[in-house]
Design a protein around this motif. Sequence first.
Motif, short mmCIF file in Angstrom:
data_model
loop_
_atom_site.label_atom_id
_atom_site.label_comp_id
_atom_site.label_asym_id
_atom_site.label_seq_id
_atom_site.Cartn_x
_atom_site.Cartn_y
_atom_site.Cartn_z
N LYS A 291 0.57 -1.35 0.01
CA LYS A 291 -0.08 0.08 0.23
C LYS A 291 1.00 1.30 0.00
O LYS A 291 0.47 2.13 -0.35
N ASN A 292 2.02 1.01 0.32
CA ASN A 292 3.01 2.32 0.28
C ASN A 292 3.81 2.34 -1.03
O ASN A 292 4.81 3.12 -1.04
N GLN A 294 5.83 0.05 -1.83
CA GLN A 294 6.97 -0.57 -1.84
C GLN A 294 7.06 -2.01 -2.59
O GLN A 294 5.99 -2.78 -2.17
N PHE A 301 10.75 1.13 -4.58
CA PHE A 301 9.29 1.34 -4.88
C PHE A 301 9.12 1.48 -5.98
O PHE A 301 9.64 1.74 -7.00
N GLN A 320 0.11 9.21 -6.85
CA GLN A 320 1.04 7.87 -6.35
C GLN A 320 2.46 8.68 -6.16
O GLN A 320 3.14 8.11 -5.40
N ARG A 323 2.49 10.89 -3.27
CA ARG A 323 2.24 9.97 -2.11
C ARG A 323 3.44 9.26 -1.69
O ARG A 323 3.71 9.15 -0.39
N VAL A 324 4.00 8.66 -2.80
CA VAL A 324 5.45 7.69 -2.44
C VAL A 324 6.45 8.75 -1.97
O VAL A 324 7.09 8.38 -1.07
N HIS A 327 5.93 9.47 1.58
CA HIS A 327 6.09 8.34 2.56
C HIS A 327 7.37 8.14 2.68
O HIS A 327 8.09 7.94 3.92
N GLU A 332 2.91 11.77 6.53
CA GLU A 332 1.88 11.31 6.44
C GLU A 332 0.99 11.95 5.23
O GLU A 332 0.88 12.95 5.36
N SER A 333 0.51 11.00 4.41
CA SER A 333 0.33 11.65 3.25
C SER A 333 -1.51 11.89 3.26
O SER A 333 -2.21 10.95 3.88
#
Length: 464
Positions: A291-292, A294, A301, A320, A323-324, A327, A332-333
């Motif tokens: 979900k991250n 990775q 990633f 994404q 978001r990545v 992370h 915290e996104s």
Amino acid sequence: MKKVAVIGAGPGGYVAAIRLAQLGANVHLFEKDRVGGTCLNRGCIPTKTLFRTAEIMHEMRRSAEFGIKLDGDFSVDYTALCERKDKVVNTLVGGIEQLLRSYPNIYFHIGNAVLADARTVECCGEAFADFDAIVIATGSAPQMTETEGVELDGVITSDELLELKVLPRRLIVVGGGVIGLEFASIYRELGSEVIVLASRILKNADAEISRRLVPMLKKQGIELYNDVRARRISRSGELLKVEAAYKKNGEPFEVEGDYVLIASGRGPVYEGLNLDAIGVEYDEKGVIVDKNFQTNVCGVFAIGDIVRGNPQLAHVASAQGERVAEHIMGHESKIQLEVYPNCVFTLNEVAHAGFTEEELKERGVQYSVSKFNFAANGKALSIGDANGLVKLLADKQGKLLGAHIIGPHANDLIAECSLAIANGMSAEDVVGTIHAHPTLSEAVLEAAAGLLGSAIHVANSRKK
Ligand code: FAD
């Protein structure tokens, strides 16, 4: 300071690089071609530039309806159109390059990037080591089907169609997905005869909306065969012949054209990356991530079209990417990835966000439906484009679950619906917000009001 490698400068990779740089990382961005990836160079932007000319051609053919006399004939100057397309693309590519240069902590490398190990990337004979994280954003490329004859001259993918120097006289499109239908709709308006051989029309859209699109495409003059399979392509003199058959009864038929566009899907780009050497798990559909984003290799990633099961959309790749980046940098996104708009730039636009009716039924969710036709929307009538509707789905408490729009500017209108669905808003929230008049957005307002039984521009007798 964290040191991060990003491989691929498409909408996934370049956005990840910028967000990483904003958050203080030292970023090495590797791109083997031009920045902007598929989206800018061979996807969203060139097609939407062509789409604009298609729209203008459509309106010019209807000029008398709008009280305009056009003396004499008009046609597309394909060379000038392609020049405009290239100019728009080049402007945007230049803009992204400038953006990247404006960050002193982004180091841009042109060349094929190869993973040497989980912390080292090689590019143009140089090794860049000690990365804290590596983001793979190498995207996707058109996939040819296994249909016999795909190797023939004139059987092309979207990449080659966008490079053609002449307007196809008779274009056969194999595929009823977004890319195939957009090209079909565009080239029909530009003046080509267009034949579509579709196994299904927009399989991810709400079934009612896909059904409604079919007569609209036919009205545009597209020769559309739905529920069929292309079996064999061969040359027949100057033309290419496609032998196809209906899926339900096997009844065969043939169509001919000067080009055959294979638009039956895109696959992940791995070549030259060396994923096996570092043990990243992947298959023919893409890289597997958590979900991250990775992969199974710590610190490596993957985002965007390269990810297995991802919707192949530029804005999803970019979201994404952000978001990545957040992370990796320990933030915290707030970016929500579950709800995203899907847009189809056919002449009658199609857009959706959230669940379809079929998905809700499959999940056993109790839901209500409300539809509002553009035919009752003042702006739609005044712009002469009142074909289509807004369809909203909500749970029994009125919380919006899905939005499906076919008709004028559907692809812009869906933004409000995505915002509402992603934030758990209800029909009441939409209705409680004043929408400008006269605008197409009032159709969304009325569809939401319909869920509450309070639509104003729907006859009382038609309300449930
Ligand atoms: P890409 O954009 O494919 O970028 C990947 C980049 O990685 C490329 O620049 C590539 O050169 C580079 N690369 C690959 N391997 C290496 C390597 N080893 N080393 C260095 N660089 C490497 N989406 C929408 O949202 N809206 C649309 O309207 C739309 N229209 C489309 C129309 C067409 C005809 C097509 C084909 C696609 C369309 N898409 C659209 C889809 C969209 O283009 C993709 O979803 C998006 O580009 C994916 O972004 P990405 O960053 O994951 O990959």
